[in-house]
Design a protein around this motif. Structure first.
Motif, PDB file in Angstrom:
ATOM      1  N   ARG A  68      92.947  75.477   6.028  1.00  0.00           N
ATOM      2  CA  ARG A  68      91.703  76.216   6.291  1.00  0.00           C
ATOM      3  C   ARG A  68      90.533  75.246   6.419  1.00  0.00           C
ATOM      4  N   TRP A  69      90.514  74.251   5.542  1.00  0.00           N
ATOM      5  CA  TRP A  69      89.432  73.262   5.569  1.00  0.00           C
ATOM      6  C   TRP A  69      89.435  72.495   6.893  1.00  0.00           C
ATOM      7  N   LEU A  70      90.607  72.133   7.387  1.00  0.00           N
ATOM      8  CA  LEU A  70      90.698  71.430   8.666  1.00  0.00           C
ATOM      9  C   LEU A  70      90.153  72.291   9.795  1.00  0.00           C
ATOM     10  N   GLY A  71      90.423  73.585   9.729  1.00  0.00           N
ATOM     11  CA  GLY A  71      89.853  74.491  10.725  1.00  0.00           C
ATOM     12  C   GLY A  71      88.344  74.586  10.614  1.00  0.00           C
ATOM     13  N   ASP A  72      87.839  74.591   9.377  1.00  0.00           N
ATOM     14  CA  ASP A  72      86.397  74.694   9.162  1.00  0.00           C
ATOM     15  C   ASP A  72      85.656  73.480   9.718  1.00  0.00           C
ATOM     16  N   ILE A  73      86.173  72.278   9.461  1.00  0.00           N
ATOM     17  CA  ILE A  73      85.426  71.098   9.918  1.00  0.00           C
ATOM     18  C   ILE A  73      85.399  71.032  11.443  1.00  0.00           C
ATOM     19  N   ARG A  74      86.441  71.539  12.105  1.00  0.00           N
ATOM     20  CA  ARG A  74      86.406  71.581  13.568  1.00  0.00           C
ATOM     21  C   ARG A  74      85.369  72.595  14.056  1.00  0.00           C
ATOM     22  N   THR A  75      85.098  73.602  13.239  1.00  0.00           N
ATOM     23  CA  THR A  75      84.099  74.607  13.604  1.00  0.00           C
ATOM     24  C   THR A  75      82.688  74.046  13.516  1.00  0.00           C
ATOM     25  N   TYR A  76      82.434  73.245  12.485  1.00  0.00           N
ATOM     26  CA  TYR A  76      81.061  72.830  12.200  1.00  0.00           C
ATOM     27  C   TYR A  76      80.686  71.439  12.696  1.00  0.00           C
ATOM     28  N   PHE A  77      81.643  70.615  13.057  1.00  0.00           N
ATOM     29  CA  PHE A  77      81.337  69.228  13.388  1.00  0.00           C
ATOM     30  C   PHE A  77      81.995  68.828  14.711  1.00  0.00           C
ATOM     31  N   PRO A  78      81.402  67.853  15.427  1.00  0.00           N
ATOM     32  CA  PRO A  78      82.018  67.363  16.661  1.00  0.00           C
ATOM     33  C   PRO A  78      83.295  66.559  16.365  1.00  0.00           C
ATOM     34  N   SER A  79      84.113  66.346  17.396  1.00  0.00           N
ATOM     35  CA  SER A  79      85.421  65.710  17.207  1.00  0.00           C
ATOM     36  C   SER A  79      85.313  64.337  16.549  1.00  0.00           C
ATOM     37  N   SER A  80      84.295  63.554  16.932  1.00  0.00           N
ATOM     38  CA  SER A  80      84.165  62.214  16.361  1.00  0.00           C
ATOM     39  C   SER A  80      83.955  62.276  14.850  1.00  0.00           C
ATOM     40  N   VAL A  81      83.172  63.261  14.378  1.00  0.00           N
ATOM     41  CA  VAL A  81      82.941  63.425  12.939  1.00  0.00           C
ATOM     42  C   VAL A  81      84.185  63.992  12.268  1.00  0.00           C
ATOM     43  N   VAL A  82      84.863  64.908  12.943  1.00  0.00           N
ATOM     44  CA  VAL A  82      86.096  65.479  12.387  1.00  0.00           C
ATOM     45  C   VAL A  82      87.103  64.381  12.077  1.00  0.00           C
ATOM     46  N   ARG A  83      87.251  63.433  12.995  1.00  0.00           N
ATOM     47  CA  ARG A  83      88.219  62.349  12.778  1.00  0.00           C
ATOM     48  C   ARG A  83      87.848  61.500  11.571  1.00  0.00           C
ATOM     49  N   VAL A  84      86.551  61.241  11.393  1.00  0.00           N
ATOM     50  CA  VAL A  84      86.105  60.462  10.227  1.00  0.00           C
ATOM     51  C   VAL A  84      86.404  61.218   8.944  1.00  0.00           C
ATOM     52  N   MET A  85      86.124  62.526   8.924  1.00  0.00           N
ATOM     53  CA  MET A  85      86.344  63.325   7.719  1.00  0.00           C
ATOM     54  C   MET A  85      87.840  63.429   7.400  1.00  0.00           C
ATOM     55  N   GLN A  86      88.666  63.571   8.433  1.00  0.00           N
ATOM     56  CA  GLN A  86      90.115  63.600   8.191  1.00  0.00           C
ATOM     57  C   GLN A  86      90.578  62.293   7.560  1.00  0.00           C
ATOM     58  N   ARG A  87      90.072  61.190   8.099  1.00  0.00           N
ATOM     59  CA  ARG A  87      90.460  59.876   7.570  1.00  0.00           C
ATOM     60  C   ARG A  87      90.025  59.740   6.111  1.00  0.00           C
ATOM     61  N   ASP A  88      88.806  60.200   5.819  1.00  0.00           N
ATOM     62  CA  ASP A  88      88.325  60.147   4.439  1.00  0.00           C
ATOM     63  C   ASP A  88      89.174  61.026   3.526  1.00  0.00           C
ATOM     64  N   ALA A  89      89.594  62.184   4.026  1.00  0.00           N
ATOM     65  CA  ALA A  89      90.417  63.086   3.209  1.00  0.00           C
ATOM     66  C   ALA A  89      91.754  62.435   2.875  1.00  0.00           C
ATOM     67  N   ILE A  90      92.336  61.755   3.842  1.00  0.00           N
ATOM     68  CA  ILE A  90      93.615  61.079   3.601  1.00  0.00           C
ATOM     69  C   ILE A  90      93.440  59.952   2.589  1.00  0.00           C
ATOM     70  N   ASP A  91      92.342  59.176   2.739  1.00  0.00           N
ATOM     71  CA  ASP A  91      92.120  58.035   1.854  1.00  0.00           C
ATOM     72  C   ASP A  91      91.687  58.462   0.455  1.00  0.00           C
ATOM     73  N   ARG A  92      90.754  59.417   0.366  1.00  0.00           N
ATOM     74  CA  ARG A  92      90.140  59.773  -0.911  1.00  0.00           C
ATOM     75  C   ARG A  92      90.981  60.738  -1.729  1.00  0.00           C
ATOM     76  N   LEU A  93      91.667  61.645  -1.047  1.00  0.00           N
ATOM     77  CA  LEU A  93      92.333  62.722  -1.753  1.00  0.00           C
ATOM     78  C   LEU A  93      93.854  62.643  -1.695  1.00  0.00           C
ATOM     79  N   GLY A  94      94.374  61.568  -1.105  1.00  0.00           N
ATOM     80  CA  GLY A  94      95.819  61.385  -1.078  1.00  0.00           C
ATOM     81  C   GLY A  94      96.563  62.483  -0.349  1.00  0.00           C
ATOM     82  N   LEU A  95      96.055  62.887   0.809  1.00  0.00           N
ATOM     83  CA  LEU A  95      96.671  63.996   1.527  1.00  0.00           C
ATOM     84  C   LEU A  95      97.800  63.571   2.461  1.00  0.00           C
ATOM     85  N   SER A  96      98.216  62.303   2.396  1.00  0.00           N
ATOM     86  CA  SER A  96      99.250  61.830   3.311  1.00  0.00           C
ATOM     87  C   SER A  96     100.510  62.681   3.215  1.00  0.00           C
TER      88      SER A  96
END
Length: 385
Positions: A71-99
């Motif tokens: 749901r969160w991944l869907g939300d960030i695509r709703t509110y942010f442009p693709s370039s920002v979405v990619r940064v946030m996804q990368r941060d989520a993988i690094d910070r929250l161990g979502l690998s």
């Protein structure tokens, strides 16, 4: 309060996050702004940096739950442009161990694909369940296809020009003279009193029998820090392999060496043939590459590595020196990515520079020019630091 002032306060409130951290702005969020704030807080927690209280707390709220993350991944695509979405996804993988969640097909279908996500998927390749593998290949395929569309045409045109120039002969027979290029090369010898150019240097077409096929060996470090470089190398390897005037070999290495040349017709197969992580033995990789050089003066070896050598340093440098002495063009790239200068072993870089093989980071857009210069045996276009 002006509209511009209100907008600045709104932006600061979103940056600071959390009710207590944002109290100084006097700005209350509602509607879409409140939803956007929740998506930011889920990843970055309460982002205020103040002293005590909730403002300095960092407590991200995704909790590793696959449905909630989707749901969160869907939300960030709703509110942010693709370039920002990619940064946030990368941060989520690094910070929250979502690998580990990327091993679920439903999650992969929700993400915005980019080079860094491909690198993460490749690092998980060995533990990826079969149920996820096909979805992962589709994600990787999308990124690779986008890169090929961006890079292939310019790479081919740049290198075809370089190959054409390197094939020209300067003592051609009369019927092989390229008069247009000969006149351009001798414009400095124009004699106005005679209204003519004196052709001191003739430029000719090379006959088919005179055209020598160039050989390119890409030697790519597949340690974990080199993931974006591995992705770009696979794409460029496939593009180079598609050119008839080039013979291309792709070698990847950590402490072992793998020749992926036979998979170059499909960069996705190349990428899934890599194994990111592990140590590094540059000397062993260069030994393998050196054993496949049959025409040194017509060969370009491109080492793509951060130069953190786990093998025998002195042997590595001797091999580079021997290749250069034989006439091989040797190029050292610390990275092949858009990320700029990486962390690298400065002592090894300096030692290679002393041998005439300067090490530098290269963006994908610059790579065709670097290869063209190497093919023509002219100075490399090293970017300024």
């Amino acid at each position: 309060m002006t509209v511009d002032s209100q907008e600045r306060l709104r932006r600061w409130r979103l940056v600071l996050g959390g009710e207590r951290a944002g109290e100084g702005t006097g700005c209350q969020l509602s509607g879409g702004d409140a939803d956007m704030d929740r998506t930011l807080t889920a990843l970055y927690g309460q982002r205020g940096g103040g002293g005590g209280g909730g403002g300095g707390t960092r407590s991200a709220g995704l909790n590793g739950s696959a449905p909630r993350v989707a749901r969160w991944l869907g939300d960030i695509r709703t509110y942010f442009p693709s370039s920002v979405v990619r940064v946030m996804q990368r941060d989520a993988i690094d910070r929250l161990g979502l690998s580990r969640l990327l091993l679920e097909p439903e999650m992969l279908e929700s993400v915005e694909a980019d080079v860094h996500l491909v690198g993460t998927l490749l690092s998980l390749n060995q533990v990826m369940p079969e149920s996820t593998r096909e979805t992962a290949r589709q994600v990787v395929r999308k990124v690779v296809d986008d890169l090929e569309r961006r890079l292939a045409s310019r790479t081919r045109s740049t290198l075809n020009g370089a190959l054409d120039r390197s094939a020209r002969v300067n003592r051609p027979r009369h019927r092989d003279i390229d008069w247009n290029r000969t006149i351009r090369a001798n414009l400095g010898n124009y004699l106005p009193e005679y209204g003519t150019v004196v052709p001191e240097r003739l430029v000719g077409y090379a006959r088919a029998s005179q055209v020598v096929k160039k050989e390119v060996i890409l030697c790519v470090d597949q340690s974990g820090s080199m993931a974006p470089s591995v992705v770009y190398s696979s794409v460029f390897g496939a593009v180079l392999a598609s050119m008839r005037s080039l013979s291309t070999r792709l070698v990847v290495f950590d402490t072992s060496v793998v020749d992926l040349t036979d998979a170059l017709d499909d960069p996705v197969d190349v990428l899934f043939g890599t194994q990111l992580g592990g140590g590094t033995d540059i000397n062993r990789a260069l030994a393998y590459c050196q054993s496949h050089i049959t025409r040194p003066s017509e060969t370009v070896v491109v080492l793509i590595s951060d130069l953190y050598e786990g093998g025998i340093r002195e042997e590595m440098l001797k091999r580079v020196a021997a290749m250069k002495a034989s006439g091989t063009q040797f190029v050292t790239l610390l990275a092949l990515s858009d990320e700029g200068a990486p962390s690298y072993d400065r002592d090894h870089a300096a030692a290679l520079g002393a041998l005439g093989a300067p090490a530098f980071a290269c963006t994908p857009d610059l790579f065709p020019e670097v290869m063209a210069a190497a093919i023509e045996k002219r100075p490399l276009p090293i970017p300024e630091r």
